[in-house]
Design a protein around this motif. Structure first.
Motif, short mmCIF file in Angstrom:
data_model
loop_
_atom_site.label_atom_id
_atom_site.label_comp_id
_atom_site.label_asym_id
_atom_site.label_seq_id
_atom_site.Cartn_x
_atom_site.Cartn_y
_atom_site.Cartn_z
N ILE A 68 82.29 69.07 57.43
CA ILE A 68 81.50 68.33 56.44
C ILE A 68 80.42 69.25 55.89
N ASP A 69 80.27 69.23 54.56
CA ASP A 69 79.23 70.02 53.90
C ASP A 69 78.57 69.16 52.82
N ARG A 70 77.67 69.74 52.06
CA ARG A 70 76.85 68.99 51.10
C ARG A 70 77.68 68.22 50.08
N GLU A 71 78.76 68.81 49.57
CA GLU A 71 79.57 68.13 48.55
C GLU A 71 80.17 66.84 49.10
N HIS A 72 80.64 66.88 50.35
CA HIS A 72 81.20 65.67 50.96
C HIS A 72 80.13 64.59 51.10
N LEU A 73 78.92 65.02 51.48
CA LEU A 73 77.81 64.08 51.62
C LEU A 73 77.46 63.43 50.28
N ALA A 74 77.35 64.26 49.24
CA ALA A 74 77.01 63.73 47.91
C ALA A 74 78.07 62.73 47.43
N ASP A 75 79.34 63.06 47.65
CA ASP A 75 80.41 62.16 47.22
C ASP A 75 80.43 60.88 48.06
N ALA A 76 80.11 61.00 49.34
CA ALA A 76 80.04 59.82 50.21
C ALA A 76 78.91 58.90 49.79
N ILE A 77 77.76 59.48 49.45
CA ILE A 77 76.62 58.67 49.00
C ILE A 77 76.97 57.95 47.70
N GLU A 78 77.61 58.66 46.76
CA GLU A 78 78.02 58.02 45.51
C GLU A 78 78.96 56.86 45.78
N LEU A 79 79.92 57.06 46.67
CA LEU A 79 80.87 56.00 47.02
C LEU A 79 80.17 54.79 47.63
N LEU A 80 79.24 55.03 48.53
CA LEU A 80 78.51 53.93 49.17
C LEU A 80 77.66 53.16 48.17
N VAL A 81 77.04 53.86 47.23
CA VAL A 81 76.24 53.18 46.20
C VAL A 81 77.16 52.30 45.35
N GLU A 82 78.31 52.83 44.95
CA GLU A 82 79.26 52.04 44.16
C GLU A 82 79.71 50.80 44.93
N ARG A 83 79.89 50.94 46.22
CA ARG A 83 80.40 49.86 47.05
C ARG A 83 79.34 48.80 47.35
N THR A 84 78.08 49.20 47.43
CA THR A 84 77.04 48.28 47.91
C THR A 84 76.05 47.82 46.84
N GLN A 85 76.02 48.47 45.67
CA GLN A 85 75.05 48.10 44.64
C GLN A 85 75.77 47.72 43.36
N GLN A 86 75.33 46.63 42.78
CA GLN A 86 75.97 46.11 41.56
C GLN A 86 75.44 46.82 40.31
N THR A 87 76.20 46.68 39.22
CA THR A 87 75.77 47.20 37.92
C THR A 87 76.28 46.27 36.83
N LEU A 88 75.61 46.26 35.69
CA LEU A 88 76.07 45.50 34.53
C LEU A 88 77.00 46.33 33.66
N SER A 89 77.12 47.61 33.91
CA SER A 89 77.98 48.47 33.09
C SER A 89 79.45 48.12 33.30
N PRO A 90 80.24 48.19 32.23
CA PRO A 90 81.68 47.91 32.37
C PRO A 90 82.42 49.01 33.12
N SER A 91 81.84 50.22 33.18
CA SER A 91 82.47 51.33 33.88
C SER A 91 81.43 52.12 34.64
N ARG A 92 81.79 52.52 35.85
CA ARG A 92 80.89 53.37 36.65
C ARG A 92 81.39 54.81 36.66
N ALA A 93 82.28 55.14 35.76
CA ALA A 93 82.83 56.50 35.72
C ALA A 93 81.76 57.50 35.32
N PRO A 94 81.88 58.75 35.74
CA PRO A 94 80.95 59.78 35.29
C PRO A 94 80.97 59.90 33.78
N ALA A 95 79.83 60.20 33.19
CA ALA A 95 79.74 60.32 31.72
C ALA A 95 78.87 61.52 31.37
#
Length: 199
Positions: free
Chosen positions: A169-196
């Motif tokens: 495990i290194d920093r990139e895995h951690l950053a991607d894991a944090i992004e995944l957890l935020v998507e899973r646990t926090q709501q958004t009004l945006s129709p897409s959560r894709a990178p822009a």
């Protein structure tokens, strides 16, 4: 006669305390509080051995590190033997701010240490207590998202690492894991959560 009771777990809910064999009382206080900053919160006799004292320290999370002391045990600075079944080391959590001060502060006391060690998801430094027991100061390189624990990030980072075939495990895995957890646990009004790219 076989017992027909189904097997059930004994569910743990964290470490209650860790007890280590220490040197004499004052050396133990000087190390655990005077070097590591753990408040000395109470003491009593070792209830299983009246020749020993039992000191209690708060490692910073309200749990306990306890030390059995004996006035006949002087500091030896010999490394505790590494044998199967023995405790290899004790890792204590420190902030990044404290971690990067550790080498200078250990050097000021003449305490030999490993220097900063890259562990991918954390930074570590190793040294021994006065009786040769290995201590690690460990500092995470990340903060978990609100409502998540370090363990939540670590399990997701592990899954990402394995899926990618990476060694550790290194920093990139951690950053991607944090992004995944935020998507899973926090709501958004945006129709897409894709990178822009707004630029």
């Amino acid at each position: 006669m076989a017992d027909d009771t189904p097997l059930r777990k004994l569910q743990t809910q964290g470490v209650h305390h860790i007890t280590l064999l220490g040197a004499d009382r004052q050396t133990s206080i000087d190390f655990w509080e005077g070097v590591l900053g753990m408040p000395f919160i109470f003491e009593q006799p070792n209830l299983d051995d009246p020749e020993e004292g039992h000191l209690y320290f708060d490692p910073g999370d309200g749990r306990l590190i306890t030390i059995f002391t004996n006035e006949s045990r002087a500091p030896t600075h010999r490394r505790v033997p590494m044998v199967p079944g023995a405790v290899h080391h004790l890792a204590l959590n420190v902030s990044q701010a404290t971690f990067w001060q550790a080498p200078k502060r250990l050097d000021a006391r003449g305490i030999p240490h490993s220097g900063p060690t890259d562990r991918g998801f954390m930074d570590s430094i190793y040294f021994t207590d006065p009786l040769g027991f290995l201590i690690e100061l460990a500092s995470y390189r990340f903060e978990p998202p609100e409502g998540c624990r370090h363990a939540d990030v670590m399990i997701e980072a592990h899954r990402i690492r394995v899926a990618r075939g990476d060694y550790n495990i290194d920093r990139e895995h951690l950053a991607d894991a944090i992004e995944l957890l935020v998507e899973r646990t926090q709501q958004t009004l945006s129709p897409s959560r894709a990178p822009a790219d707004p630029y």
